[in-house]
Write a protein that holds these residues in place. Sequence first.
Motif, mmCIF file in Angstrom:
data_model
loop_
_atom_site.group_PDB
_atom_site.id
_atom_site.type_symbol
_atom_site.label_atom_id
_atom_site.label_comp_id
_atom_site.label_asym_id
_atom_site.label_seq_id
_atom_site.Cartn_x
_atom_site.Cartn_y
_atom_site.Cartn_z
ATOM 1 N N ILE A 164 0.830 -1.152 0.148
ATOM 2 C CA ILE A 164 0.038 -0.082 -0.080
ATOM 3 C C ILE A 164 0.839 1.165 0.164
ATOM 4 C CG2 ILE A 164 -1.890 1.197 1.058
ATOM 5 C CD1 ILE A 164 -2.979 -1.499 2.099
ATOM 6 N N THR A 165 0.709 2.052 -0.873
ATOM 7 C CA THR A 165 1.807 3.020 -1.339
ATOM 8 C C THR A 165 1.175 4.241 -1.066
ATOM 9 O OG1 THR A 165 0.814 3.487 -3.530
ATOM 10 C CG2 THR A 165 2.537 1.626 -3.434
ATOM 11 N N PRO A 166 2.294 5.312 -0.708
ATOM 12 C CA PRO A 166 1.840 6.675 -0.222
ATOM 13 C C PRO A 166 1.923 7.662 -1.590
ATOM 14 C CG PRO A 166 4.382 6.317 0.215
ATOM 15 C CD PRO A 166 3.821 5.109 -0.403
ATOM 16 N N ASP A 167 2.343 7.239 -2.870
ATOM 17 C CA ASP A 167 2.505 8.152 -3.793
ATOM 18 C C ASP A 167 2.162 7.680 -5.189
ATOM 19 O OD1 ASP A 167 4.193 5.765 -3.844
ATOM 20 O OD2 ASP A 167 5.778 6.775 -4.729
ATOM 21 N N GLU A 168 0.822 6.915 -5.241
ATOM 22 C CA GLU A 168 0.358 6.540 -6.541
ATOM 23 C C GLU A 168 -0.006 7.851 -7.565
ATOM 24 O OE1 GLU A 168 -2.440 5.108 -9.663
ATOM 25 O OE2 GLU A 168 -2.840 6.562 -8.138
ATOM 26 N N GLU A 169 -0.559 8.569 -6.665
ATOM 27 C CA GLU A 169 -1.400 9.993 -7.633
ATOM 28 C C GLU A 169 -0.183 10.596 -8.137
ATOM 29 O OE1 GLU A 169 -4.014 9.841 -8.411
ATOM 30 O OE2 GLU A 169 -5.503 8.995 -6.932
ATOM 31 N N ILE A 170 1.168 10.407 -7.644
ATOM 32 C CA ILE A 170 2.039 11.266 -8.247
ATOM 33 C C ILE A 170 3.177 10.423 -9.075
ATOM 34 C CG2 ILE A 170 1.976 13.378 -6.750
ATOM 35 C CD1 ILE A 170 4.078 12.048 -5.004
ATOM 36 N N GLY A 171 2.761 9.137 -9.206
ATOM 37 C CA GLY A 171 3.356 8.419 -10.008
ATOM 38 C C GLY A 171 4.316 7.194 -9.497
ATOM 39 N N ASN A 172 4.043 6.845 -8.126
ATOM 40 C CA ASN A 172 4.848 5.637 -7.691
ATOM 41 C C ASN A 172 6.133 5.657 -7.706
ATOM 42 O OD1 ASN A 172 1.762 4.082 -8.673
ATOM 43 N ND2 ASN A 172 2.646 3.641 -6.539
ATOM 44 N N HIS A 173 6.792 7.076 -7.832
ATOM 45 C CA HIS A 173 8.312 6.888 -7.901
ATOM 46 C C HIS A 173 8.956 6.528 -6.906
ATOM 47 C CE1 HIS A 173 7.834 8.892 -11.953
ATOM 48 N NE2 HIS A 173 7.161 9.770 -11.270
ATOM 49 N N ALA A 174 8.328 6.540 -5.624
ATOM 50 C CA ALA A 174 9.092 6.043 -4.298
ATOM 51 C C ALA A 174 8.905 4.699 -4.159
ATOM 52 C CB ALA A 174 8.619 7.066 -3.223
ATOM 53 N N SER A 175 7.678 4.011 -4.541
ATOM 54 C CA SER A 175 7.168 2.648 -4.154
ATOM 55 C C SER A 175 7.392 1.816 -5.446
ATOM 56 C CB SER A 175 5.831 2.879 -3.912
ATOM 57 O OG SER A 175 4.961 3.477 -4.699
ATOM 58 N N ALA A 176 7.817 2.075 -6.619
ATOM 59 C CA ALA A 176 7.993 1.504 -7.757
ATOM 60 C C ALA A 176 8.762 0.039 -7.393
ATOM 61 C CB ALA A 176 8.291 2.049 -8.962
ATOM 62 N N ALA A 177 9.838 0.317 -6.846
ATOM 63 C CA ALA A 177 10.484 -0.978 -6.556
ATOM 64 C C ALA A 177 10.018 -1.690 -5.607
ATOM 65 C CB ALA A 177 12.010 -0.524 -6.027
ATOM 66 N N ALA A 178 9.332 -1.570 -4.606
ATOM 67 C CA ALA A 178 8.313 -2.350 -3.923
ATOM 68 C C ALA A 178 7.287 -2.979 -4.296
ATOM 69 C CB ALA A 178 7.994 -1.554 -2.417
ATOM 70 N N LEU A 179 6.690 -2.375 -5.331
ATOM 71 C CA LEU A 179 5.616 -3.113 -6.235
ATOM 72 C C LEU A 179 6.310 -4.356 -7.049
ATOM 73 C CD1 LEU A 179 3.675 0.072 -7.328
ATOM 74 C CD2 LEU A 179 2.712 -1.590 -5.702
ATOM 75 N N THR A 180 7.331 -4.082 -7.660
ATOM 76 C CA THR A 180 8.132 -4.990 -8.452
ATOM 77 C C THR A 180 8.457 -5.715 -7.567
ATOM 78 O OG1 THR A 180 8.666 -2.961 -9.934
ATOM 79 C CG2 THR A 180 9.961 -5.105 -10.241
ATOM 80 N N GLU A 181 9.318 -5.697 -6.538
ATOM 81 C CA GLU A 181 9.706 -6.836 -5.749
ATOM 82 C C GLU A 181 8.653 -7.581 -5.195
ATOM 83 O OE1 GLU A 181 10.268 -8.509 -2.053
ATOM 84 O OE2 GLU A 181 10.043 -6.259 -1.499
ATOM 85 N N ALA A 182 7.393 -7.060 -4.612
ATOM 86 C CA ALA A 182 6.044 -7.995 -4.223
ATOM 87 C C ALA A 182 5.707 -8.783 -5.370
ATOM 88 C CB ALA A 182 5.084 -6.921 -3.694
ATOM 89 N N ALA A 183 5.609 -8.218 -6.517
ATOM 90 C CA ALA A 183 5.066 -9.014 -7.803
ATOM 91 C C ALA A 183 5.900 -10.353 -8.038
ATOM 92 C CB ALA A 183 4.800 -8.116 -8.768
#
Length: 419
Positions: A164-183
């Motif tokens: 669950i990310t804090p930055d989707e509305e501005i592009g997930n730049h801080a959380s993109a790596a976490a999304l990829t890693e979890a996937a």
Amino acid sequence: MTELSKLTIEDEAALERLNMASAGMVARTCAWSDINTGSWNIDGLKALSGVLADAFSELDGHVRLDEAPGFETIDASGKVEIIHTAPILRVSSRPSAPVQVVLTGHYDTVFPKGTFEGVKDLGDGRLNGPGLADMKGGLCVMLEALKAFEAGPFRDRLGYQIVITPDEEIGNHASAAALTEAAQSGAHVGMTYEPAMDTGAMSGGRKGSAVFDIVLHGKAAHAGRAKEEGRSAIEAAAELVVGLEALNWQRDGVTVNVGAIEGGSAVNIVPDLAVVRFGARAPDAEAAAWTISAVTRLFERATSRAGISGHLHGGFYRPPKPRNAAQKAIFDAVHATGRAIGLDLEFIDTGGVCEGNNIFAAGVPNVDTLGVRGGRIHSSEEFVVVDSFAERATLSALLLNRLADGRMDGPRIKALMEN
Ligand SMILES: [Zn+2]
């Protein structure tokens, strides 16, 4: 009727439980909406992250709040600035179960503090409030669906990673790596909780989305005494912008939009700086590659002018999510599952993007509009349909039941990504 469209005893138990949970889900979502979490309101985001961590501790999983890495932006003077946002909520459960799911959502909204606050009952089965549909309601649906699934007999057959990310509305730049890693930690299928349309329709194919900043440097000079010594960054930017806009529709589905230009100062100084900010959308990987090479060519042309240098930042931060065989299989399964509770779910292609693009790019087929039904998102008229909490939570719980009992074959769907 396929097996997917029938209600088992376990499905009926989930259905009953989630109908009972409806009012609680609505109340909880309203409480989450009351905490402002505009993407730049770091204090508000941190406050809600703690509340969410407590709520998600109701699951049979390990909950943690991970500090998000800093991400780069280009400021008005063309310099790189590092931004730090709030934590990423992670939940990990039963990582060695035979079927694995990655579930994602975001807790930021597009509303800065003080712009749009408070929940209003519209009196017709809808509530108006910031983030109710996009997507605090979706987070609540995700949580209750997982709890209903875990109350059933199949929990040991299915494990999951939640991001669950804090930055989707501005592009997930801080959380993109976490999304990829979890996937990529073994997920067969992805489930993301963006809102469905108020009609109930969900998103099908999605374009990819790119953001670019081109910084051009020239040479300042007095415009009256020594114009010939100057090199105008704005003149170079002007030619660049015309070239970028000319890319529109040169290839099917590709659009480019120059959204902002910064630079220059007084009219008697040859401007030595221009920053051109633009976005691009492309329907598939080939079109995205074409777009990048066209942008690079235009950038090289601009910087081949005498006395002009520069840098090109950015790219496709969300790659396209076309309807491939795996996506078709997952949409078919969701459709058939919806039939079990009287839904006739439609999937509509869109130019909009979300975390589902990131999960797809990480190699995991997914359905990304499993949240509540709502509309007018990103405006102060945002609304959620109250009845949709139980309906959509039941849809998710039934999908989890089917993935766990094998009526929906997660590993087979995942294998379709490879061809
Ligand atoms: Zn959203």
